[in-house]
Scaffold this active site. Structure first.
Site, PDB file in Angstrom:
ATOM      1  N   ARG A 162      15.440  34.017  -4.207  1.00 28.69           N
ATOM      2  CA  ARG A 162      15.927  34.630  -5.480  1.00 28.69           C
ATOM      3  C   ARG A 162      15.669  33.840  -6.843  1.00 28.69           C
ATOM      4  NH1 ARG A 162      21.238  35.063  -4.161  1.00 28.69           N
ATOM      5  NH2 ARG A 162      20.835  36.891  -2.929  1.00 28.69           N
ATOM      6  N   HIS A 207       9.257  40.410  -7.279  1.00 23.96           N
ATOM      7  CA  HIS A 207       9.390  41.948  -7.568  1.00 23.96           C
ATOM      8  C   HIS A 207      10.933  41.955  -7.733  1.00 23.96           C
ATOM      9  CE1 HIS A 207       9.725  41.126  -3.034  1.00 23.96           C
ATOM     10  NE2 HIS A 207      10.669  41.777  -3.184  1.00 23.96           N
TER      11      HIS A 207
END
Length: 320
Positions: free
Chosen positions: A198, A177
């Site tokens: 990340r 997301h």
């Protein structure tokens, strides 16, 4: 035991903005871009400290250790012990939130020594161009995704979904997301975890350096067949003049939205609950004492307290 309000823990983020000042009337420094306000937290990276009543100055961790099931409830204490299980935040997303993924409990406990991160977002405000990345498009295999990450070629890889005020999104571990465009203010209810892997950060630099990526761990935890859960068709009922919407039921937390007109009685429950005020003005009334409510407030209600909420108030109620 009484309703507990905590000092906010602000976190500056490269993607933060000014919505906390302008919309939630928080006293936030204009010199920094603040992206997160941790409202109820027992996590070491942002510990909540009581700011009201006789327990003022104590941390949430200290309260759980001292009051145990009297604070969190017998069921919660039996399952989690002195680890408070939830973390409540507001997010002010004014730029692109990095493409990321969270691990589940099994992976996070093994490699990070903390809970996994299941979370949900209630969109409080969104610009007309607000768009999120939620999941990977069907047909993209892990091997193809790995190759794409090596060359930063993400064209056609992600599901891009427009969002608006009032949307409720369940973001489970393994779901990739990010935010892609527009401005979004949201309330986040999540497990007590700060583990994020990340994947891509749009080549932004902080202090002249690219932000760290966590690709190998991300490859481990991404679920390539997971799709977003956006709940806009909700089970709703009226209790007197109060509209109650069932937003989510899962093993980590339950969430309802309440729109209260005049008065609502929330009966005693075995475990704690948290109110996050989305809009309006009013009061909590507990044992004859009043606690003022306004947009942006969060209160932790200890176990076995009956609460009367008065005024015109819209809130999220989260509990286990």
């Amino acid at each position: 035991m009484y309703p507990l309000k905590f000092k906010r823990h602000f976190v500056d983020k490269v993607w933060g903005g000014r919505a906390f000042n302008k919309i939630l009337n928080m006293d936030v420094s204009e010199e920094k871009l603040i992206g997160e306000s941790w409202e109820v937290s027992s996590h070491r990276n942002g510990m909540s400290i009581v700011e009201n009543g006789d327990l003022k100055g104590k941390t949430l961790k200290e309260l759980v250790e001292e009051y145990k099931d009297k604070l969190v409830g017998v069921g919660v204490y039996k399952k989690y012990g002195s680890k408070f299980p939830l973390l409540i935040k507001y997010l002010d997303i004014n730029d692109r939130l990095s493409v990321q993924v969270h691990p589940n409990d099994e992976y996070a406990l093994k490699y990070e020594n903390e809970f996994g991160k299941s979370e949900c977002w209630y969109i409080m405000e969104a610009s007309s161009d607000a768009k999120l990345i939620l999941g990977i498009k069907s047909g993209i295999s892990k091997s193809e995704f790995v190759e794409r990450t090596k060359v930063n070629n993400f064209d056609g890889v992600f599901n891009e979904i427009a969002v608006k005020k009032g949307d409720f999104i369940n973001i489970t571990p393994g779901l990739v997301h990010a935010s892609l465009s527009g401005n979004i203010l949201l309330c986040e209810i999540q497990q007590s975890s700060d583990t994020t892997y990340r994947i891509y950060d749009f080549n932004r630099k902080v202090d002249g350096k690219l932000r760290e990526l966590h690709l190998e761990k991300a490859y481990d935890v991404i679920d390539f067949n997971k799709y977003p859960e956006i709940n806009n068709e909700r089970v709703a009922e009226y209790i007197g003049t109060t509209l109650k919407e069932k937003l989510l039921r899962c093993e980590y937390f339950n969430v309802d939205r309440l729109k209260i007109e005049k008065e609502y009685t929330d009966l005693k429950s075995e475990n704690f609950k948290i109110y996050s005020i989305l809009d309006g003005l009013g009061n909590l009334v507990v044992n004859g004492y009043e606690y003022p409510l306004k947009k942006g407030d969060n209160y932790l209600i200890p176990a076995n307290l009956e609460v009367v909420i008065t005024g015109n108030i819209e809130l999220l109620k989260s509990w286990i």
